[in-house]
Structures are given as C-alpha cells and as structure tokens.
Design an enzyme around this catalytic site. Structure first.
Site, PDB file in Angstrom:
ATOM      1  N   CYS A   1     -10.524  -3.513  -4.858  1.00  0.00           N
ATOM      2  CA  CYS A   1      -9.513  -4.548  -5.123  1.00  0.00           C
ATOM      3  C   CYS A   1     -10.159  -5.895  -5.413  1.00  0.00           C
ATOM      4  CB  CYS A   1      -8.529  -4.645  -3.965  1.00  0.00           C
ATOM      5  SG  CYS A   1      -7.367  -3.256  -3.967  1.00  0.00           S
TER       6      CYS A   1
ATOM      7  N   CYS B   1     -10.386  -4.601  -0.206  1.00  0.00           N
ATOM      8  CA  CYS B   1     -11.501  -3.655  -0.287  1.00  0.00           C
ATOM      9  C   CYS B   1     -12.349  -3.993  -1.513  1.00  0.00           C
ATOM     10  CB  CYS B   1     -10.980  -2.227  -0.353  1.00  0.00           C
ATOM     11  SG  CYS B   1     -10.185  -1.790  -1.921  1.00  0.00           S
TER      12      CYS B   1
ATOM     13  N   CYS C   1      -3.804   0.560  -2.990  1.00  0.00           N
ATOM     14  CA  CYS C   1      -3.793  -0.656  -2.177  1.00  0.00           C
ATOM     15  C   CYS C   1      -2.683  -1.591  -2.639  1.00  0.00           C
ATOM     16  CB  CYS C   1      -5.129  -1.374  -2.288  1.00  0.00           C
ATOM     17  SG  CYS C   1      -6.533  -0.421  -1.679  1.00  0.00           S
TER      18      CYS C   1
ATOM     19  N   ASN D   1       0.831  -1.193   0.000  1.00  0.00           N
ATOM     20  CA  ASN D   1       0.000   0.000   0.000  1.00  0.00           C
ATOM     21  C   ASN D   1       0.872   1.253   0.000  1.00  0.00           C
ATOM     22  OD1 ASN D   1       0.548  -0.857   2.766  1.00  0.00           O
ATOM     23  ND2 ASN D   1      -0.885   0.696   3.474  1.00  0.00           N
TER      24      ASN D   1
ATOM     25  N   GLU E   1       0.202   5.230   0.690  1.00  0.00           N
ATOM     26  CA  GLU E   1      -0.754   6.261   1.099  1.00  0.00           C
ATOM     27  C   GLU E   1      -0.388   7.622   0.508  1.00  0.00           C
ATOM     28  OE1 GLU E   1      -1.977   4.327   5.389  1.00  0.00           O
ATOM     29  OE2 GLU E   1      -0.787   6.157   5.386  1.00  0.00           O
TER      30      GLU E   1
ATOM     31  N   GLU F   1      -2.913  -4.802  -3.198  1.00  0.00           N
ATOM     32  CA  GLU F   1      -3.395  -5.689  -4.256  1.00  0.00           C
ATOM     33  C   GLU F   1      -3.311  -5.014  -5.616  1.00  0.00           C
ATOM     34  OE1 GLU F   1      -6.087  -6.416  -0.591  1.00  0.00           O
ATOM     35  OE2 GLU F   1      -4.955  -4.767  -1.468  1.00  0.00           O
TER      36      GLU F   1
END
Length: 135
Positions: A91, A88, A55, A44, A46, A57
C-alpha cells in the site's frame, strides 16, 4: 500529534465499520482526498485465502481511479489498535504511485492517537516510473 482532517476522518471511520474481517477481526478504514478535493474511502476485505484479501488503502485508491482521478493529495488510515497502523509495503507503493512525496499520510487509532508523515518519509527511496525510463 496533529489534528486529522475531519472530512477524511469521518469517511475513513464510517467505511471502517463496513470492513469484511471475519478472520482477523481487525477492521481498517482509509480515505484519500484527490487533488480535485473529492474524498474516496475503502475498507479491508479479507478472504479465507489470506493473500487474496485487499487493504483499505487499496480500496480507497481503486475507488478514486474508478471515478477517473489519479492524483492523491492526502491519505488517512484508521484502525482499532493501541498505536496508529502504517500502510503495508504494497500500500505504501500504491500510495506513492498516485501521491507526490509531499502528500500527507495521517494514521489514526479509534482512541484518538494520531501520527502524520509525508509520503517521502513513509517510503524513502521508492521505486517509480523514472526507474524504468532509459536516457
């Protein structure tokens, strides 16, 4: 509980340490194995404008596509959480785009808790390209 694939687990665990998570402090690593057998990893990343982060993934999938592959055989996600962290919604849709319904998704914690499921179980009734074709 199942035993995670050691190669996927190592790739996701190692890349998780590179996560850029200065705001949440929640590092996530992901690894996908393409149908060719190659493993691609992502973490990830940010951003102070929260919706602009990516993310783990998505990063792993982007690395796979950048290498010229488009089919996922297996996915593994790891995070430092009491329970395995599922992908999420976005993803889940990304995984479903590149993996068949029978592909395995393994969710792990850094403490060794493991949960596995197939893509079909993770995202039942997923939206696909079939929905956009006319008879």
């Amino acid at each position: 509980m199942t035993n995670p694939d050691p190669n996927l687990l190592t790739a996701a665990t190692e890349v998780r340490l590179n996560a850029y998570a200065p705001y949440s402090k929640f590092r996530v690593g992901a690894a996908v194995r393409s149908v060719s057998g190659r493993i691609y990893a992502g973490c990830n990343v940010e951003n102070v404008a929260y919706p602009e982060g990516t993310c783990a993934e998505a990063g792993a999938i982007a690395a796979m596509v950048a290498a010229g592959e488009t089919r996922i055989a297996d996915v593994l996600v790891i995070a430092d959480s009491p329970d395995p962290v599922p992908p999420c919604g976005g993803c889940r849709q990304k995984i479903a785009e590149f993996a068949g319904p029978e592909a395995m998704v393994t969710l792990c914690t850094t403490d060794g808790v493991v949960r596995s499921m197939m893509v079909a179980d993770m995202l039942p009734g997923s939206f696909s390209a079939d929905h956009m074709t006319r008879a």
